[in-house]
Design an enzyme around this catalytic site. Structure first.
Site, PDB file in Angstrom:
ATOM      1  N   ASP A 128       0.736  -1.235  -0.071  1.00 27.97           N
ATOM      2  CA  ASP A 128      -0.047  -0.023  -0.038  1.00 27.97           C
ATOM      3  C   ASP A 128       0.888   1.393  -0.133  1.00 27.97           C
ATOM      4  O   ASP A 128       2.107   1.361   0.310  1.00 27.97           O
ATOM      5  CB  ASP A 128      -0.969   0.265   1.264  1.00 27.97           C
ATOM      6  CG  ASP A 128      -2.113  -0.819   1.033  1.00 27.97           C
ATOM      7  OD1 ASP A 128      -2.787  -0.607  -0.087  1.00 27.97           O
ATOM      8  OD2 ASP A 128      -2.524  -1.110   1.985  1.00 27.97           O
TER       9      ASP A 128
ATOM     10  N   ARG B  93      -1.796  -0.940  -8.722  1.00 30.39           N
ATOM     11  CA  ARG B  93      -3.189  -0.290  -8.440  1.00 30.39           C
ATOM     12  C   ARG B  93      -3.290   1.303  -8.434  1.00 30.39           C
ATOM     13  O   ARG B  93      -2.532   1.742  -7.737  1.00 30.39           O
ATOM     14  CB  ARG B  93      -3.620  -0.869  -7.067  1.00 30.39           C
ATOM     15  CG  ARG B  93      -4.852  -0.403  -6.302  1.00 30.39           C
ATOM     16  CD  ARG B  93      -4.990  -0.378  -4.679  1.00 30.39           C
ATOM     17  NE  ARG B  93      -5.056  -1.695  -4.369  1.00 30.39           N
ATOM     18  CZ  ARG B  93      -4.503  -2.257  -3.071  1.00 30.39           C
ATOM     19  NH1 ARG B  93      -4.282  -1.312  -2.325  1.00 30.39           N
ATOM     20  NH2 ARG B  93      -4.266  -3.491  -2.892  1.00 30.39           N
TER      21      ARG B  93
END
Length: 316
Positions: free
Chosen positions: A142, A192
């Site tokens: 992330d 992402r």
């Protein structure tokens, strides 16, 4: 500043407020509502939620909630939580073909520690990647606030030397992200793309919603034109349709990219996208450190705030 941008900035400010956090966390109605957006406090609850998603034709990426780790022991506990989770997912046959993977915040595994933080985070992330490889699945790292971007991408590059499938997250609201997309859109690279969920200064990030959306489309175009594996993370119907159109223009097969949405947000649309033959992955958070996560999710998109407030009103 437009109204949605002002709301976003206000919510991001509240995400760091200890006083507001205490009030919300102690309210019984909050805990009930959070269950819609967070898949429980423990591993068993999370694994069952993931099993339900996979059984329904969706994919999952799982985040053990926790950040701003202050000591090595806490970083180790977070690492161990992921190791236990991956073993349980494998035991339940949920990691086959990467149906369920994990998302890791480097701050939660030691990145911000004052001494050897990057090394500690890399070592812990490497152990998580090793466990994921044994389980037959993948890991996505992330992204957090802009001060950690270079460090995070550096750790991703180190991990990819041994685990080329490690995914990275890029945030469209940062001015730098289009260039980062060009650098990272290579063969096999899993990226992402999200809008971004931290309070950032004007010097590094777009402040107006329409500017963030425009940047998202530019970045998504770069990723779809590249040789990597784009992961379009958005709940915005317009951006989802643009992603689909860009993929079609590049003659991408459905298995060469995916859509991503958050657990508890637009579940019917998630099912519709999956039923249409697309890869639809759900970001599944679990654990008791849910406050900061939830506030940032509401800040990302005003509609998320309305989901939460409607749920509160219903419970109330």
């Amino acid at each position: 500043m437009d109204a949605s941008a002002a709301l976003r900035q206000g919510l991001l400010g509240l995400s760091r407020s200890k006083a507001v956090r205490q009030v919300i966390e102690k309210a019984p109605v909050s805990r009930d509502v959070v269950r819609r957006f967070v898949a429980g406090d423990g591993t068993a609850e999370c694994v069952q939620a993931v099993a339900d998603l996979v059984g329904d034709g969706r994919l999952a990426t799982i985040d053990f909630l926790g950040e701003d780790t202050l000591d090595v022991a806490q970083a180790s506990r977070t690492r161990d939580a992921y190791l236990t989770l991956l073993q349980e997912l494998h035991t339940r046959d949920l990691t086959k073909a990467g149906a369920a993977e994990v998302s890791v915040k480097l701050s939660a595994v030691g990145q911000a520690l004052p001494q050897d933080g990057e090394k500690i985070a890399l070592d812990n992330a490497r152990q998580i990647c090793e466990a994921a490889a044994k389980a037959g699945t993948t890991v996505t790292i992330d992204m957090e606030d802009h001060t950690t971007t270079d460090s995070t991408l550096g750790i991703v590059r180190d991990l990819r030397a041994d685990f080329p499938w490690v995914g990275a997250v890029l945030q469209a609201y940062l001015h730098r992200t289009e260039a980062d997309c060009r650098d990272l859109a290579g063969q096999g690279s899993r990226i992402r793309l999200c809008k971004g969920a931290y309070k950032e200064p004007e010097s590094v990030a777009y402040q107006e919603s329409h500017d963030v959306d425009a940047s998202y489309v530019r970045c998504l175009k770069v990723l779809m034109e590249g040789d990597g594996y784009p992961m379009a993370a958005s709940h915005d119907p317009r951006l989802i349709e643009i992603a689909r159109s860009l993929a079609d223009k590049q003659l991408r097969a459905p298995e060469s990219y995916e859509f991503q949405m958050l657990f508890g947000i637009r579940p019917d649309e998630q099912r519709r996208i999956a039923a249409a033959g697309n890869q639809m992955r759900v970001y599944v958070p679990y654990g008791d450190e849910w406050y900061g996560y939830l506030m940032r999710r509401m800040a990302e998109r005003p509609a998320n705030t309305m989901f939460f407030l409607r749920a509160l009103a219903t419970k109330g």
